[in-house]
Structures are given as structure tokens and as C-alpha cells.
Design a protein around this motif. Structure first.
Motif, PDB file in Angstrom:
ATOM      1  N   SER A  38       0.797  -1.221   0.000  1.00 42.70           N
ATOM      2  CA  SER A  38       0.000   0.000   0.000  1.00 42.70           C
ATOM      3  C   SER A  38       0.837   1.281   0.000  1.00 42.70           C
ATOM      4  CB  SER A  38      -0.991  -0.003   1.162  1.00 42.70           C
ATOM      5  OG  SER A  38      -1.920   1.046   1.016  1.00 42.70           O
ATOM      6  N   PRO A  39       1.913   1.383   0.810  1.00 41.14           N
ATOM      7  CA  PRO A  39       2.690   2.629   0.769  1.00 41.14           C
ATOM      8  C   PRO A  39       3.291   2.914  -0.613  1.00 41.14           C
ATOM      9  CG  PRO A  39       3.227   1.377   2.743  1.00 41.14           C
ATOM     10  CD  PRO A  39       2.388   0.486   1.876  1.00 41.14           C
ATOM     11  N   ARG A  40       3.745   1.874  -1.290  1.00 45.50           N
ATOM     12  CA  ARG A  40       4.317   2.073  -2.627  1.00 45.50           C
ATOM     13  C   ARG A  40       3.225   2.353  -3.651  1.00 45.50           C
ATOM     14  NH1 ARG A  40       9.804  -1.105  -3.979  1.00 45.50           N
ATOM     15  NH2 ARG A  40      11.081   0.503  -3.006  1.00 45.50           N
ATOM     16  N   LEU A  41       2.099   1.673  -3.554  1.00 43.22           N
ATOM     17  CA  LEU A  41       0.967   1.919  -4.445  1.00 43.22           C
ATOM     18  C   LEU A  41       0.488   3.360  -4.285  1.00 43.22           C
ATOM     19  CD1 LEU A  41      -1.041   0.544  -6.449  1.00 43.22           C
ATOM     20  CD2 LEU A  41      -2.466   0.042  -4.471  1.00 43.22           C
ATOM     21  N   ALA A  42       0.525   3.856  -3.055  1.00 43.82           N
ATOM     22  CA  ALA A  42       0.075   5.230  -2.773  1.00 43.82           C
ATOM     23  C   ALA A  42       0.972   6.273  -3.424  1.00 43.82           C
ATOM     24  CB  ALA A  42       0.016   5.458  -1.266  1.00 43.82           C
ATOM     25  N   GLU A  43       2.205   5.920  -3.736  1.00 41.15           N
ATOM     26  CA  GLU A  43       3.108   6.876  -4.375  1.00 41.15           C
ATOM     27  C   GLU A  43       2.638   7.274  -5.765  1.00 41.15           C
ATOM     28  OE1 GLU A  43       7.268   5.779  -4.346  1.00 41.15           O
ATOM     29  OE2 GLU A  43       7.027   4.788  -2.397  1.00 41.15           O
ATOM     30  N   TRP A  44       1.840   6.399  -6.413  1.00 38.15           N
ATOM     31  CA  TRP A  44       1.476   6.700  -7.798  1.00 38.15           C
ATOM     32  C   TRP A  44      -0.006   6.533  -8.117  1.00 38.15           C
ATOM     33  CZ3 TRP A  44      -0.222   2.883 -11.314  1.00 38.15           C
ATOM     34  CH2 TRP A  44      -0.155   1.564 -10.845  1.00 38.15           C
ATOM     35  N   LEU A  45      -0.779   5.802  -7.302  1.00 45.12           N
ATOM     36  CA  LEU A  45      -2.159   5.527  -7.692  1.00 45.12           C
ATOM     37  C   LEU A  45      -3.153   5.623  -6.560  1.00 45.12           C
ATOM     38  CD1 LEU A  45      -3.988   4.622 -10.058  1.00 45.12           C
ATOM     39  CD2 LEU A  45      -3.566   2.275  -9.337  1.00 45.12           C
ATOM     40  N   LYS A  62      -6.322   7.364  -4.722  1.00 47.05           N
ATOM     41  CA  LYS A  62      -5.920   8.661  -4.173  1.00 47.05           C
ATOM     42  C   LYS A  62      -5.556   9.652  -5.273  1.00 47.05           C
ATOM     43  CE  LYS A  62      -4.512   9.561  -0.432  1.00 47.05           C
ATOM     44  NZ  LYS A  62      -4.902  10.422   0.640  1.00 47.05           N
ATOM     45  N   VAL A  63      -5.165   9.145  -6.430  1.00 45.57           N
ATOM     46  CA  VAL A  63      -4.827  10.026  -7.541  1.00 45.57           C
ATOM     47  C   VAL A  63      -6.043  10.879  -7.936  1.00 45.57           C
ATOM     48  CG1 VAL A  63      -5.343   8.421  -9.424  1.00 45.57           C
ATOM     49  CG2 VAL A  63      -3.564  10.131  -9.725  1.00 45.57           C
ATOM     50  N   GLU A  64      -7.239  10.429  -7.596  1.00 45.61           N
ATOM     51  CA  GLU A  64      -8.459  11.177  -7.897  1.00 45.61           C
ATOM     52  C   GLU A  64      -8.820  12.157  -6.787  1.00 45.61           C
ATOM     53  OE1 GLU A  64     -11.492   8.360  -8.930  1.00 45.61           O
ATOM     54  OE2 GLU A  64     -10.424   7.756 -10.741  1.00 45.61           O
ATOM     55  N   GLY A  65      -7.998  12.239  -5.752  1.00 48.50           N
ATOM     56  CA  GLY A  65      -8.226  13.197  -4.676  1.00 48.50           C
ATOM     57  C   GLY A  65      -8.397  12.509  -3.338  1.00 48.50           C
ATOM     58  N   ASP A  66      -8.234  13.286  -2.271  1.00 46.50           N
ATOM     59  CA  ASP A  66      -8.321  12.738  -0.921  1.00 46.50           C
ATOM     60  C   ASP A  66      -9.715  12.276  -0.548  1.00 46.50           C
ATOM     61  OD1 ASP A  66      -5.626  13.017  -0.374  1.00 46.50           O
ATOM     62  OD2 ASP A  66      -5.864  15.063   0.404  1.00 46.50           O
ATOM     63  N   ASP A  67     -10.726  12.736  -1.274  1.00 44.66           N
ATOM     64  CA  ASP A  67     -12.091  12.326  -0.966  1.00 44.66           C
ATOM     65  C   ASP A  67     -12.554  11.139  -1.818  1.00 44.66           C
ATOM     66  OD1 ASP A  67     -12.089  13.848  -3.275  1.00 44.66           O
ATOM     67  OD2 ASP A  67     -13.997  14.840  -2.841  1.00 44.66           O
ATOM     68  N   ALA A  68     -11.619  10.481  -2.522  1.00 41.22           N
ATOM     69  CA  ALA A  68     -11.974   9.306  -3.327  1.00 41.22           C
ATOM     70  C   ALA A  68     -12.586   8.238  -2.418  1.00 41.22           C
ATOM     71  CB  ALA A  68     -10.741   8.754  -4.035  1.00 41.22           C
ATOM     72  N   GLU A  69     -13.611   7.579  -2.921  1.00 44.53           N
ATOM     73  CA  GLU A  69     -14.319   6.564  -2.130  1.00 44.53           C
ATOM     74  C   GLU A  69     -13.567   5.236  -2.119  1.00 44.53           C
ATOM     75  OE1 GLU A  69     -18.488   6.080  -2.776  1.00 44.53           O
ATOM     76  OE2 GLU A  69     -18.730   8.189  -3.328  1.00 44.53           O
ATOM     77  N   TRP A  70     -13.689   4.545  -1.004  1.00 50.61           N
ATOM     78  CA  TRP A  70     -13.147   3.196  -0.887  1.00 50.61           C
ATOM     79  C   TRP A  70     -14.031   2.250  -1.691  1.00 50.61           C
ATOM     80  CZ3 TRP A  70      -8.567   1.929   1.163  1.00 50.61           C
ATOM     81  CH2 TRP A  70      -7.954   2.871   1.995  1.00 50.61           C
ATOM     82  N   ARG A 135       2.675   7.568 -14.186  1.00 56.03           N
ATOM     83  CA  ARG A 135       2.882   7.986 -12.796  1.00 56.03           C
ATOM     84  C   ARG A 135       3.721   6.940 -12.060  1.00 56.03           C
ATOM     85  NH1 ARG A 135      -0.130  11.885 -10.181  1.00 56.03           N
ATOM     86  NH2 ARG A 135      -0.089  10.613  -8.285  1.00 56.03           N
ATOM     87  N   LEU A 136       3.488   5.667 -12.351  1.00 57.32           N
ATOM     88  CA  LEU A 136       4.298   4.606 -11.751  1.00 57.32           C
ATOM     89  C   LEU A 136       5.765   4.771 -12.144  1.00 57.32           C
ATOM     90  CD1 LEU A 136       4.892   1.913 -10.339  1.00 57.32           C
ATOM     91  CD2 LEU A 136       4.040   0.752 -12.394  1.00 57.32           C
ATOM     92  N   ILE A 137       6.008   5.042 -13.412  1.00 59.44           N
ATOM     93  CA  ILE A 137       7.386   5.265 -13.874  1.00 59.44           C
ATOM     94  C   ILE A 137       8.013   6.429 -13.103  1.00 59.44           C
ATOM     95  CG2 ILE A 137       8.765   6.064 -15.839  1.00 59.44           C
ATOM     96  CD1 ILE A 137       6.831   4.411 -17.630  1.00 59.44           C
ATOM     97  N   ALA A 138       7.266   7.521 -12.978  1.00 55.19           N
ATOM     98  CA  ALA A 138       7.775   8.703 -12.267  1.00 55.19           C
ATOM     99  C   ALA A 138       8.040   8.396 -10.794  1.00 55.19           C
ATOM    100  CB  ALA A 138       6.787   9.862 -12.399  1.00 55.19           C
ATOM    101  N   ALA A 139       7.141   7.657 -10.149  1.00 59.01           N
ATOM    102  CA  ALA A 139       7.317   7.320  -8.729  1.00 59.01           C
ATOM    103  C   ALA A 139       8.574   6.486  -8.523  1.00 59.01           C
ATOM    104  CB  ALA A 139       6.086   6.581  -8.201  1.00 59.01           C
ATOM    105  N   ARG A 140       8.758   5.490  -9.368  1.00 59.12           N
ATOM    106  CA  ARG A 140       9.941   4.629  -9.226  1.00 59.12           C
ATOM    107  C   ARG A 140      11.232   5.401  -9.448  1.00 59.12           C
ATOM    108  NH1 ARG A 140      11.800   1.232 -11.577  1.00 59.12           N
ATOM    109  NH2 ARG A 140      12.641  -0.017  -9.916  1.00 59.12           N
ATOM    110  N   PRO A 146       3.600  13.174 -13.913  1.00 60.38           N
ATOM    111  CA  PRO A 146       3.169  13.770 -15.178  1.00 60.38           C
ATOM    112  C   PRO A 146       1.910  14.615 -14.979  1.00 60.38           C
ATOM    113  CG  PRO A 146       2.695  11.415 -15.161  1.00 60.38           C
ATOM    114  CD  PRO A 146       3.469  11.720 -13.911  1.00 60.38           C
ATOM    115  N   ASP A 147       1.639  15.481 -15.933  1.00 57.94           N
ATOM    116  CA  ASP A 147       0.483  16.366 -15.897  1.00 57.94           C
ATOM    117  C   ASP A 147      -0.660  15.750 -16.702  1.00 57.94           C
ATOM    118  OD1 ASP A 147      -1.392  18.420 -16.147  1.00 57.94           O
ATOM    119  OD2 ASP A 147       0.099  19.949 -16.635  1.00 57.94           O
TER     120      ASP A 147
END
Length: 190
Positions: A38-45, A62-70, A135-140, A146-147
């Protein structure tokens, strides 16, 4: 550099998937950790909770915002560090995804697929996954993310064309099968 669309559509027994590949100069276990921890997944998605080894977890993008639904996750297959398949979200509208990871010559290839529910309405899914995997590439690489505006709407035409072409092929196949069935029925009734 402006990103280019990389996805393709693949027909499988259970539907049509948008499929994308990324190659990393890294061991497979390292790349797998960006999907399985989860911590690594959170870096990009996003992030997950629960115990994935039981076949169930919860995930939010989380990439969709802090209010993204579970969302509930049903893990269909997990063969670490090579394969993962899961349904994410409510059963009537869940999106199915899969990952295949292979390693050769010091490089790990990730093949990601996400099933489309409707070819006419989901072309943007390919755009989104090009963006997410970059985003995964950038996180690693510990580079800036990316924008989104470099991806959408610039890549949308590529995926709309893929969806339209496959939709046309499916309609032609359906019409040919229907014509063949009608011919078979008329031959047996004569």
C-alpha cells in the motif's frame, strides 16, 4: 516530451480489455511491490486496506483526490510476483483488471489490462491508464508526476478510434453470424 498513447484493445473470453505495457530496468520483486504494498501503491495511484491474501481488500484511487471513495476488491488470482487479477467496485459495475509481470535480462515488463464495459463510452479509460502507468514510472524514478493535461484530451482520439474500429468489427461479425444462422435455419426447414 509529450506522451504518446500506448494502449491497444484485446478481445478475451470475458470481454474487451484496454491493455498497456511498461518496461522497467529493475527486478520483478521491486516492480511488484508498487502494486502489492500500500505505501508504494500510494506513491502513484492509491491505497488499499485489508488482507489481500484472504482474497478481499478495499482500495481507493488517491490520484483522484483525498475524498476518493473506498471500493471493495475481490482478488480473483494472485501469483506473486507474476500475476494479479481483481474486480474493483460494486459487483454490478465492478471493473476487472489484471497484471502480468515477467522478468528477463534485468528488465521487468508489466502488462496491465482493464476490461471495458462499453466500447462507445469508455475510450477515456485508455487515456487514464497511460497516465497512471506513467505515474508509476515517475514514482519509481523519484521524478515529478506527469500532468494529466498532457494526456487528456490529446490521447482521446487514439482510444476513440480503437473503440470505434473494434465496435465496427464486432457488429460485422455479429451480422455475419446472424446471416449464417438464418441460412442454416432455412436450409434445415427446406
Amino acid at each position: 516530451m509529450i506522451p504518446q498513447p500506448t494502449g491497444r484493445l484485446v478481445r478475451k473470453d470475458d470481454g474487451v480489455y484496454v491493455v498497456l505495457d511498461r518496461i522497467f530496468k529493475a527486478p520483478i520483486e521491486d516492480v511488484w511491490s508498487y502494486f502489492s504494498r500500500s505505501p508504494r501503491l500510494a506513491e502513484w495511484l492509491g491505497e488499499f486496506t485489508g488482507t489481500p491474501s484472504t482474497g478481499a481488500a478495499r482500495f481507493r484511487m488517491k490520484v483522484e483526490g483525498d475524498d476518493a471513495e473506498w471500493q471493495n476488491v475481490s482478488i480473483l488470482e494472485c501469483q506473486a510476483p507474476h500475476r494479479l487479477a481483481a474486480d474493483i467496485g460494486p459487483s454490478d459495475s465492478a471493473w476487472r483488471m489484471y497484471l502480468h509481470l515477467t522478468e528477463a535480462s534485468g528488465r521487468t515488463t508489466v502488462t496491465f489490462g482493464r476490461r471495458l464495459h462499453d466500447l462507445s463510452e469508455e475510450a477515456d479509460t485508455g487515456v487514464a491508464w497511460d497516465y497512471y502507468l506513467d505515474r508509476l514510472i515517475a514514482a519509481r524514478a523519484h521524478r515529478p508526476m506527469p500532468d494529466w493535461n498532457d494526456y487528456h484530451p490529446a490521447m482521446l482520439e487514439h482510444y476513440e478510434n480503437l473503440c470505434r474500429e473494434l465496435g465496427d468489427d464486432l457488429r460485422r461479425e455479429h451480422a455475419a453470424a446472424h446471416a449464417g444462422l438464418a441460412r442454416d435455419v432455412s436450409d434445415t426447414s427446406a
